[in-house]
Structures are given as C-alpha cells and as structure tokens.
Design an enzyme around this catalytic site. Sequence first.
Site, PDB file in Angstrom:
ATOM      1  N   GLY A  86     -13.627  -3.946 -23.125  1.00 37.42           N
ATOM      2  CA  GLY A  86     -14.714  -4.499 -22.327  1.00 37.42           C
ATOM      3  C   GLY A  86     -14.338  -4.702 -20.867  1.00 37.42           C
ATOM      4  N   MET A  87     -13.085  -5.048 -20.623  1.00 32.52           N
ATOM      5  CA  MET A  87     -12.717  -5.378 -19.251  1.00 32.52           C
ATOM      6  C   MET A  87     -12.180  -4.199 -18.472  1.00 32.52           C
ATOM      7  SD  MET A  87     -10.766  -8.900 -19.426  1.00 32.52           S
ATOM      8  CE  MET A  87     -10.999 -10.019 -20.754  1.00 32.52           C
ATOM      9  N   ASP A 121      -9.546 -16.323 -24.619  1.00 30.51           N
ATOM     10  CA  ASP A 121     -10.022 -15.146 -25.347  1.00 30.51           C
ATOM     11  C   ASP A 121      -9.008 -14.768 -26.434  1.00 30.51           C
ATOM     12  OD1 ASP A 121     -11.593 -13.002 -26.062  1.00 30.51           O
ATOM     13  OD2 ASP A 121     -10.778 -11.667 -24.531  1.00 30.51           O
ATOM     14  N   VAL A 172      -6.158   0.024 -20.349  1.00 27.23           N
ATOM     15  CA  VAL A 172      -4.758  -0.351 -20.289  1.00 27.23           C
ATOM     16  C   VAL A 172      -3.921   0.918 -20.351  1.00 27.23           C
ATOM     17  CG1 VAL A 172      -2.927  -1.719 -21.304  1.00 27.23           C
ATOM     18  CG2 VAL A 172      -5.287  -2.472 -21.513  1.00 27.23           C
TER      19      VAL A 172
END
Lengths: 193, 1041
Positions: free
Chosen positions: B92-93, B204, B96
């Site tokens: 979602g962010m 989170d 990586v």
Amino acid sequence: MKKPIDELLASVRRGDPQALAQWNEAVYEELRRLARAINVNGFSERDSTLNTTALVHEAWVRLSGADGLSRVEQRREFLAYAAAVMRNVLVDYARARKAEKRGGALAALPLDDVLCVASVHSAVDVLALDEALQALHAIDPRSARLVELRFFGGLSEAEAAATLEISLPTAARDWSYARAWLRRRLRSGDTPR
Amino acid sequence: MSARLERVKLLYERALHLEPDSHAEFLQRECADDPELRQELAELLRWKASGSFLSEPIPRLLQRDEVPPEDTGAVADRIGSYRLIERIASGGMGTVWCAVRDDETFAKEVAIKLIKRGMDSAAIVQRFHRERRLLAQLEHPGIARILDGGTSAGGQPYMVMELVHGVALDVGAQLLPLTARLELFAKVCDAVDAAHELGIVHRDLKPSNILITPEGEPKLLDFGIAKLIAEGAHDSTLLTRTAERLLTPRYASPEQVLGGEITTATDVYALGVLLYELLCAHSPYESCATIRELETAICGDAPRRPSAKVRGTTRRQLRGDLDTIALRAMAKEPERRYPRAGALAADLRRHLRHEPISARRDSAIYRAHRFVRRNKILVISTLVVITSLAFGLGYAMLQHQRAEARALEARWTAYVSALESAQAALRSGRSAHAALQRAPEELRGWEWRHLRASADLREPWPYEFRTGSGLCSDAAGARFALRTGGEALVVDASTRAILFRRRIDSEATPIHISADGALLLLGEERAIRVIEVGSGVERTLAVRERPRELALQPDGRWLAASLPTRNQLELIDIEAPAQREQIGDVHDNAAPVWSRSGRRLVFLERGGQAFRLWSPAESRSERVEAPSLSEPPVRADFSPDEDLLAFTSAVGTIWLWSLLERRLLPSPLRTEEYSTAIRFHPRRRELIASGSGFHVFELDSGRRRELPGPSGPNSTQTELCLLQQGTLVVGSGSTGLNLWRWDAEAVERRKLSRGPLDGLAIEPRGQEVAVRSGQALTVSDLVAPTQPATLSVPWRPGALSYDSEGRWLTCARRGAMCFFDRRAGTSSTLELTDAATEIIPAGSAGAFLVGSVGGELHWIEASGTARVQRTLASGLGTLADLDRDPASGRIVVLGSDGRIRELDPFTKRWTDLPRSPEGRARQISYGCAGVLLAACAKEPLQVRLSVWHRPSGALAYQFVSPAQTSAGFCFSPDGTRIVLASSAELLVLDAMTGRLLLTLRDHKRAIHDLGFLPDGISLLAADASGELLVRQTLASGSDRW
C-alpha cells in the site's frame, strides 16, 4: 472436449460469431470457478491465495484486453457481459463473507482488498449497491444497466453509450441521474453536500 | 421509458445547470402541477452525487493493486548511493527493494522502501529528518534498524533499512507447539516494548511486519513509518483516514478507527489481535464482510474468547489465562489494556511459568489453582513433596518435565499398540473400532484415519436396529438420527454407539439433526424440542401446529419448520425465538433444505410446480419453476459448491438448476423409476438418487452407475442419508434399513500399465496424476477415475513434475525437456545442454527448478511457447536431488557425493549443511514448514533415513529399515508424518521422533514412487506390478485436522 480459451479467442478474432458465444461461456466458467475457489478455499495455501489474485487480474485483463478483439461491437459485447459477471462475482463473494460466521477463513482473501478499496475510493458497499441497483432496475432499467457497465465493467461513457445504443448526452444525463438516485437510496449516512 | 421518468430526468438535468440557490424556484415553476414530482426532484438534487461515489470502477480498482507505472518505470537503478538489486515486495505504501551501498568495498545488502507518490513527499521527508534521531536510537535485536533516508532524484522519498530474511509471523508460528508460539510472541512484545520505552509507537503491527528469521527469532519492520506517512498526507482529514484505512483494518484499534489519540496502548491492541490469531487461528471479527462492518465491530462488539473458537485439547489450554490475556490486550478502552507491550509479555511469561497473571482478579481460589498447577508433583506424591522441599521448586519443575516426557512416551506406546491391534482386527475380519478408539486422540494422524476408513468400510449393517424412518445426518456424516420403535435415536456412525434416545409421541414426529451434530430437533404437537445430544439439556419453541418438516441452518441460527395445514413455512431464530418470519403459499410437503453455507433455503411452493429459494441475509426469494406440469417436483438438494440445485420429480426425472446462471440446465438426469430422495456427494460433483437401490450420476463425465447392494422391485428406497463424508449411504425402504457404499474401499487399486510404474507426479490440486512406465507417459484423472490418457513423448520419460498451478507438466530426459500445457492440450520441447536429474515446481505458475548431471541448477519457465531459462548455479557436481521450501523459498540440493547445500534465494548465498553421516543419500526434502530436513539413502540391504532439525543443524534421528529397494520417502502435507518406502512396504513414521507407527503391506511388488495429495487425505504409491494404490482417509465431525 471444450476448446481451450486461447484457441477460442483466435476464432473470435477472426469474427466467428459462434466462437463468441463459446468464449463467453468459457470465460464465464473460469470466473465462476474462480469465485468458487475463493469462496471455498478458506484454508487455501498462502501461495495459492496470491495466485488467485493473479488469476483475477489475468481473467480480467484477458476479458477486457483492448487488442484482444478486432471488432468494436464484439469488444463491447464482451465488456457488457463481463460487467454482469463481475457484479455477480463480487456480490456473491461479499455475501459469502458476510454469511461466513466461522470456518477457517482466517486469511484475508484477495477480493477483500477489492471490497475494501471499493469502499474507500468509490464510497460503495457492494452489497448495498447491488440491492439499490435492483431497485433502480425496476423503475429505470437503462440507468441501472449503465451503472453496471460503468462501475462494474469499467466501460467509458462513450463505450457504455454505444452498448446501450443511446446518445452521449443521454448517457451523461442518465449517469448523473442514476448516481443521485442511488446515493439517495443508499443514504450513506453523511449529509448531502 | 415512461413519460414520467423521462420528465424527471429532463428536469433533473436542467436543474443541474442552475445555481443551487435557484433550484427551489425552478421546481416551483416546473412542477406546480405535481407536488410528488417536485418532492422527488428536490431529493435527487439534494443527493446529487459528488465526490468519490462510484467514481472508480471496479476493474480499475483491481488493477490498482498492481505496481503503478511510476514505481516500475521511474525507478532508476540507483537511489542515493545505493544500487537497487531487486524488488522484494510492493504494498500500500510503496515498494521495497534489496539494494547495496555502492561506495563501500564490503557491499552490505539493505532494504530500501520507496514511498508511493501521491503522499506529500516534502512533509514526509521533513518529518523523517525530525524523527530520524529518535528512530536511530531504536536499537534492539528484534527490530530492523532504520539506517538512512532521503529523497530520490525523481523526488520520491525513501528509507533505508536493515535487510531481514524471514517469514511472516503467522507462517513462522503456524507449526510451533503452543508454548513455543507463546515464547516467540513474548519476544515480539519485548521488541515492541523497547520502542515503547522511547515513546515510539508502531501503529501498523501485523504478521507481515513481523518476520521470523531462519534462526527462529522475531524481527519487526517499519517502526515509526506509519506515523510519518499518516501525518505526511496532504489532507489532514480525508486522506489520513484513507491512508489509515488502507493500512490494516484487521489489526486497527478502536481509537484508530475513531480517530482518537494514538498511544503505546494502540500497539498493545494490535498485539492482542495477533495473539488472538496465534492462539486459535481465527480472526476476532472474521464474520465482517465490509470495512464498515469491521470498523463497527472493532469499536462495538466484544470478541468471543479464543478458546470458544477451537475444540478439544487446545480449548482446554486456552481457557482461563490465555483467554484473559488476549482479551485484556484487546480491550476497547486503551486504559483497560496493558499499558505497554512489556506488561503483556510479562503476563505471558507468568502463564508459561504457571504463576498467577496480573490480568486476573487476585482471587484466593485462582492463586491456589495456580499453585497446584505449578507444583503438580508436590500435590500428587508425598515422596516428591519431601524431595521438592529439600531441593526447591526448580527440582519440582524438572521432575514435572520428566514426568511429562515419560507420560508422552507411554501415550505413544499405547498409540502404536492400538494401531497394531486395529490392523490385526482388520486382517482377521473383525471390527477394528474398539482398538482405534483406544488410541490417544492428540496423537492421531493420517495412519489412524486411514485405518478407521478401512474399518468403517468393512462393516456389514452394524447397528442394533433394522428399521426406521426420518433419516438425517450431520454435515460430516459422523452422526445420524432416525425414528425407530417409537423412539428417536442419535447414533455415532463410526463407533455405532447410540448417543441419545428418547420416546416420541407419534411416528409423525419430524426429526432433524444440526450440521455440527450437537442438537437434535423434534417436532411435536405444539412445540419443537431442541435437545443437546451431549448433555440431554432441552428447550422448547412454541409452534401453532405440529410441523411436518424441520431444517436448521448449518450455522444453527434459523430453523425452518413447515406447518402443513396453514401452508406456511415458519422461520424461527433459535437464538431469539420471538424473532420469526412466516412464508406463505408453501406446499404442505415443503421439504425445506439449506445449502451448506446456510446462504440459501429451498422449499416447494403450494401447488407443487415450483421451488422457492430464500436467502436469510436478504429476506428475498426467487422462484425455480419445474419445466413440466406432468412431472411435479418433490425433493431438492444443493451441490456442495452451491453451483447447482437438483430437484427430482417422483417419476424419476432430475432437473439441474444453475444457481449462478439462474437457468435450468438443458438435459435432465433420469432414473426411470420412482425417485423420492436425492443428495449430492459432499466432496464431489456426484449425485445420488433413490429408486430400487441407488443410482449415482457423475455430473462431469455424464456417467451413471448403480451402487452395489440390495436392489430390485422389492427394495424401493424412499429415504437416504450419507455417513462418513459420503462414503456410506443409509437407505430406508420397504425392506428396512440398509447400508450401501458410495466408495467401496479405503485402498483403491488402479491398474495403469502392464509394466512397472517408474515414477509419478501429482497435480497440485489433486485432480490428476501423471505416471511414467517404460516408454509411456500417462495421466489419470483422480477425481472421476477413467482410462488413463497417454501423452506422447518422443523418448523414454525421465524426471517428471507439475508446476505449482497444475497447468504445466514437464518430463525430462538427457538433453531435453518436454512441456505439456494441460489446459490447452498442447506440448513443446526445450533443448538442454545437459541432462536433468530432477525437476521440482519453483513456486510460481509455470516455473520449474531443474538440477542436472553437470552440476547446474536451472530456473525454467514455461509460458505459452516461449521458455525462459536462467542458470542459478553451476559447478555443484552431479545433483542427485533437490527440494524447495515453499515458506522461505530456500532451495536445498543434494550432490551425488552426499554433499548437502542450501541456497538462500534472497542473499543468493550457499550454505553447507551437515552431510548424511553414513552412506550416500539419494533423496532430500524439507518438511514441517522448513523446520525439518530429511535425506534418504539406499545402502546395501537397507534404507536409511536421516532427519535434521534445520534451524540448529542438529541431527534429530536416523531410521534404518532392511530393504532390497527403496523409492525414498515423502512428508505428509501437515508435516507430522513421513512415509518411507521399503521394498513393497510403506512405513509411516512420526516426523518429529522417527517412531515407526504403522506398516502398510498392500503392494505386491516393490514400490517405485509415492506422494500425498495436497489435502492430506490420500497417499498414492506406484509399484512394479503396474498398479497405483490410492489410500484414503475419511474425515468426520469429531476429527478435523
């Protein structure tokens, strides 16, 4: 033995109308199988859950792929059909999730994401929308169909207008009317702006 | 379109072009004649959709999960002074990446998180720099360190973190025993607490942010990052909410949902949910279908105790302390939770030490109870009381552990001896059930279930009564109920014990058993009795007349009772019996049946020409009409996948209605005789219908067969119920009760070729098996056995494997591989420079790992006609075997010189593992989610299996069996058993200890290959006689795994 999907697609490209029906059936079968796998496989492996997401995408891309089909009407017919299937799959899935009170459904399933994102980005609870659409269909089938095509099928305004054989301004008007009608029906809790 | 609708739309459109202020005036003018119309338009204009409503179509949302183009296209191969190597994950962010710092001579790998565009980059970076010092202080072995951060040349914010290899918490903890799971979780809490010490809140926490390293230690990712992003978003209200929502609603606390203050107690809540899931493998609010429902539940509903979601031993272990700890951590009010993660860890450790936990009220009884647990030995034996007083509590604990080990040893011995007597009983044709019941429950594995299946299938009519009616069974077929001799009975299908009996007032009493087998329902003159079979406790629900039929929804909420003289179906909420609904115009023999999921109920309409489908979620019904007036329908049933509704007319036509397509399938099935009862098989697409005996229709193949058993004109069956997962059919008819077998044997023999079966590959969904025999390669359908189909191979087939999806089957020989697309029915060939010795699926669709004689390890992808080939390693020496651990992605290779090496796919590093102590192993495999590593060597006159504990590298045990030949071994899918082939015998071992549990001797010739179906029900072995033996187990309600 049924013809494999890719082969069917080739016949559809050549413009064979019978192949179109078969292709519809095959894709429908695939999506249905998919829906079933998602519903039943609460205990499915992590890997296969991911792969199911991939499958949803794949099925969708294959369904809607712009260069998959040469004839414009056929593409529209597909998309209209796919819109109905997508609606069914999502509604059935959301209903199953709702009814599922126990069982090994611990893993978050791929369509959960879709439902989640749908509720955030499109401010929609799929089940409630489905119900409202049925109500709309009873008084104004064309508008209801339009919403199905645009929201569940992802058709552009022009594509949807062509599918329903209405003019663009009519489509725009119906769309605006249907959104207001549905929103009133859903009364999503927030005050109107 | 009606003129009125047209007018509404036109006026609506015109109004849209006006200023909102003038709407009232406009409506006044235009609809003066029609106040109703005015009202409608006014409302529509008020709700005129704005904002996001329906703005993003579903297909676009589906694609949204994919990496947005900017994240792939715009990412340069370097960020700052780091060189990006490969993408590890995307979420979602952002994405990586694995990266290395270029300017250093010793290139240390790091993880770089690129934050998605659209978040306010400048604000995030600014905040990051402000908090960087704080985050840098966060040094704890359990937390992945944040090393650096900044903005890429393209303006994308990024963070550099320690690279961690491991699997997510839920995967890593899955197979650990409860105490080990708790110890691991306490370490997770320790790490969170270290951050809480500095006032840093994670916000989170979720399984994918908590990795378990190969050493078995937890490592937490992304500390402090959620905050940076949440607070860095553009719009402080809407977007924050969106961002927060997109985080992880499953672990979100009430204050996160409501937008309250985020404190360390927020993390404690998430830890509480994680603990809850680790304890019972269920989510606290799993019934919620939408985000909104979930959020409502998080803020309002009290979760059920974890122990209430499991059964048996686990339930006892969880009840009490662990329930209390998890629920306290998940309290709605932050101040009622543990203040910090450390307090939660401390309570878990107290529980592990059998000390009183802080979350309990300090009652005297509770403390005494704990004391007794703590000093069990002390209480039990005087002698030990003296000893432990002398040596202190520590000694008592040690004694306790030793006593537990001895007790476990004794239970294993009892288990093995129970299996032996059961096998002996089966051989001599006696009942094996008593022996099987003696086996300790917690040790039962595949072999026990297999023996029980054999025992069940051999019994002739095994019950003490011979006539009866009103047959019904629970969902698994473990229990059934019937009326006989003026009584209602509940019978355990497997032990034959009568669990419950009760006099009934009339033979017209309808009888029903709940899907879980726990409740018996009887319909009396003015009441329905609901009886708990276990305790005999009963209650009554009032009804206006004696119901003719009863049907309880599988989850036990709605009870459908048909009231024949009123032509009604009454639906009673049995949790709140005042809650009722009546459906009218119902046939007086309504025959209500619920679908397995409880989403649909079907019953017959008055007049008997149509069924109605009713769904309790929507209180909506749909009609399914019988196609012919001359064949009125009588009974219906849902297919287990709920695709089909089958209904039979009394004259023997069975119609199939597709629930998805909402249409009748064109060709009905015919029994050509009087058929009143039909049922679907619980696992297969097969349908059984009564007549004189029973007819089975295989829906996919279109075949029809008769079940062997009593048949003929005098044996008309009017009722049926299925037992033991559909393997047994009880029929009731003119000749009383009889038993038929849907599946004849627990060991199915299939002669697949005249020559020996050299090797097999099992399709990963268990649909088909590919077998090579001499020059031939054949595939056989495992679900609906038919003649094997031959695949043409231009050479003698060698190593054989399906990909992880089951679409591609590949087969090798020297210098080439052949690929069969099982979906398209096509095949193609790929030249290899080298000879493949072993092929295994590589975990993704169409991908294989291939080991070769020349010591190379290839990655080969079959997609369409093109194949991608990549060499992962070379110079490994001739490879005898390889395996891949699906959880970690690690690959182990076994050289023909006995050397064992493991490749970590992330670091691309090879590690040497201990060699097989004696002899040269020929086969290697991971087991138990990568915890065990097993190798098998064929030595002169014996086979040797060596098993290591992989994380520590310690040799756990060796098992040696005399054998002329051996086809090697396989792990059961649940990882608890190893099956070893030894000449013509199969030895079933406990995977953890190597204890021999059972020897299977049904092969006549040497076994050549073996494997389990992925569901763990069937074990397949191919042998030199050309036979494939499929050994099955049956599940039943009391024995889920």
